[in-house]
Design an enzyme around this catalytic site. Structure first.
Site, PDB file in Angstrom:
ATOM      1  N   CYS A   1      41.784  38.550  38.052  1.00 47.73           N
ATOM      2  CA  CYS A   1      42.536  38.729  39.312  1.00 47.73           C
ATOM      3  C   CYS A   1      42.050  37.682  40.308  1.00 47.73           C
ATOM      4  O   CYS A   1      40.849  37.373  40.351  1.00 47.73           O
ATOM      5  CB  CYS A   1      42.296  40.136  39.869  1.00 47.73           C
ATOM      6  SG  CYS A   1      43.021  40.409  41.491  1.00 47.73           S
TER       7      CYS A   1
ATOM      8  N   CYS B   1      48.400  33.589  40.340  1.00 50.41           N
ATOM      9  CA  CYS B   1      48.368  35.049  40.323  1.00 50.41           C
ATOM     10  C   CYS B   1      48.236  35.558  38.885  1.00 50.41           C
ATOM     11  O   CYS B   1      49.066  35.230  38.031  1.00 50.41           O
ATOM     12  CB  CYS B   1      49.668  35.550  40.947  1.00 50.41           C
ATOM     13  SG  CYS B   1      49.815  37.326  40.984  1.00 50.41           S
TER      14      CYS B   1
ATOM     15  N   HIS C   1      41.415  37.717  43.365  1.00 54.94           N
ATOM     16  CA  HIS C   1      40.442  38.088  44.403  1.00 54.94           C
ATOM     17  C   HIS C   1      39.018  38.282  43.883  1.00 54.94           C
ATOM     18  O   HIS C   1      38.068  38.231  44.660  1.00 54.94           O
ATOM     19  CB  HIS C   1      40.868  39.393  45.080  1.00 54.94           C
ATOM     20  CG  HIS C   1      42.101  39.281  45.915  1.00 54.94           C
ATOM     21  ND1 HIS C   1      43.299  38.824  45.416  1.00 54.94           N
ATOM     22  CD2 HIS C   1      42.319  39.571  47.227  1.00 54.94           C
ATOM     23  CE1 HIS C   1      44.208  38.845  46.387  1.00 54.94           C
ATOM     24  NE2 HIS C   1      43.630  39.302  47.490  1.00 54.94           N
TER      25      HIS C   1
ATOM     26  N   GLU D   1      40.202  41.728  50.913  1.00 59.19           N
ATOM     27  CA  GLU D   1      41.058  41.350  52.047  1.00 59.19           C
ATOM     28  C   GLU D   1      40.555  41.921  53.374  1.00 59.19           C
ATOM     29  O   GLU D   1      40.909  41.431  54.433  1.00 59.19           O
ATOM     30  CB  GLU D   1      42.508  41.744  51.771  1.00 59.19           C
ATOM     31  CG  GLU D   1      43.036  40.972  50.576  1.00 59.19           C
ATOM     32  CD  GLU D   1      44.538  40.785  50.543  1.00 59.19           C
ATOM     33  OE1 GLU D   1      45.233  41.407  51.344  1.00 59.19           O
ATOM     34  OE2 GLU D   1      44.986  39.990  49.691  1.00 59.19           O
TER      35      GLU D   1
ATOM     36  N   ASP E   1      51.047  32.133  44.468  1.00 54.10           N
ATOM     37  CA  ASP E   1      50.392  33.432  44.307  1.00 54.10           C
ATOM     38  C   ASP E   1      51.188  34.465  45.094  1.00 54.10           C
ATOM     39  O   ASP E   1      52.023  34.106  45.929  1.00 54.10           O
ATOM     40  CB  ASP E   1      48.940  33.364  44.824  1.00 54.10           C
ATOM     41  CG  ASP E   1      48.225  34.699  44.674  1.00 54.10           C
ATOM     42  OD1 ASP E   1      48.256  35.268  43.566  1.00 54.10           O
ATOM     43  OD2 ASP E   1      47.665  35.208  45.662  1.00 54.10           O
ATOM     44  N   SER E   2      50.882  35.724  44.854  1.00 56.65           N
ATOM     45  CA  SER E   2      51.531  36.785  45.640  1.00 56.65           C
ATOM     46  C   SER E   2      51.097  36.723  47.107  1.00 56.65           C
ATOM     47  O   SER E   2      51.745  37.297  47.969  1.00 56.65           O
ATOM     48  CB  SER E   2      51.163  38.139  45.046  1.00 56.65           C
ATOM     49  OG  SER E   2      49.752  38.261  44.964  1.00 56.65           O
TER      50      SER E   2
END
Ligand code: DGL
Length: 261
Positions: free
Chosen positions: A184, A73, A186, A152, A10-11
């Site tokens: 996404c 991702c 998140h 985050e 993932d990023s």
């Protein structure tokens, strides 16, 4: 080959939503996770940059001798998956197809919404794939760039989240959708809030779907690891681990072993 690990990249930290689901569904598999924390976010970058970064992240996993690469991702899956599939001679999975298969199966009204980063939404990858499966389905998409920093920051509910929901999702309210895909990494952490804002809409968690997809591919290729072994999960990052370790607790609900750089 069976006892080789599954590679997930993932990023950054977001792909831990995918790792969590893979761990649940495939509890005997070793996993190598790579988070490109030095170059996060991918979601606002150009296609050529996303392809370059994704190739490097996947290449790192390949050197760790994984038996499968999962692009956790969504942005990489949307823009780089075709390139990755051509570049590596092991199964490479993205998160988009799995979510789309479920969404297409579930929608009755044939009206689906997709939310994701700016680059994912701009790529039209979800639309194209949904149209491939069923041309009569209408797709509404919306990028929600504030959702990633909110997660985050550990801001998962309260006034600011409510405002962000309103700002991004209000326009979907009168579209008569019955399914929304969380496009996404998140967004599964905001699933509750999204569900309660869009009442009655089925929320598809791509992370969950891709774990099932990974299992079925490993099974069909006879690559599932032998049962009843204690799996090893390793974390690698491209930047210092402090922030990642803090967030990992939020994403996984447990402490992780020290990531390596
Ligand atoms: N992992 C990204 C995604 O799922 C979100 C974070 C980023 O923009 O890099 O699209």
């Amino acid at each position: 080959m069976k006892d080789k690990p599954i590679g997930i990249f993932d990023s950054g930290v977001g792909g831990l939503t995918v790792l969590r689901e893979v761990e649940k569904l495939l509890p005997f598999e070793d996993i190598v996770y790579f988070g490109d924390t030095a170059r996060v976010p991918y979601g606002s970058k150009s296609k050529s940059t996303i392809i370059k970064f994704s190739r490097e992240s996947a290449g790192f996993l390949k050197r760790k001798r994984v038996k499968m690469i999962v692009a956790a991702c969504n942005t990489s899956s949307a823009l780089a998956l075709e390139d990755l599939k051509k570049s590596f001679n092991i199964p490479v999975l993205g998160v988009i197809e799995a979510g789309v298969i479920r969404a297409v199966a579930v929608t009755r009204k044939k009206r689906i919404a997709v939310i994701g980063t700016k680059s994912t939404i701009k790529s039209n990858s979800y639309q194209k794939l949904i149209a491939k499966k069923n041309k009569s389905i209408k797709v509404y998409s919306k990028s929600c760039p504030l959702f990633v920093p909110l997660v985050e920051e550990g801001v998962l509910n309260g006034r600011i989240v409510k405002e962000a929901m309103k700002m991004y999702l209000r326009s979907l309210n009168d579209k008569d959708i019955d399914v929304i895909i969380l496009g996404c990494t998140h967004y599964p952490l905001l699933k509750h809030q999204i569900s309660s804002y869009l009442k009655g809409v089925v929320v598809i968690d791509s992370a969950k779907e891709v774990a099932g997809y990974a299992r079925s591919i490993l099974k069909s290729k006879n690559l599932l690891s032998p049962k009843s072994r204690k799996p090893k999960v390793e974390f690698y990052l491209s930047d210092e681990p402090k922030e990642f370790v803090r967030l990992a607790k939020l994403f996984l609900g447990r402490k992780i072993p020290n990531p390596k750089i």
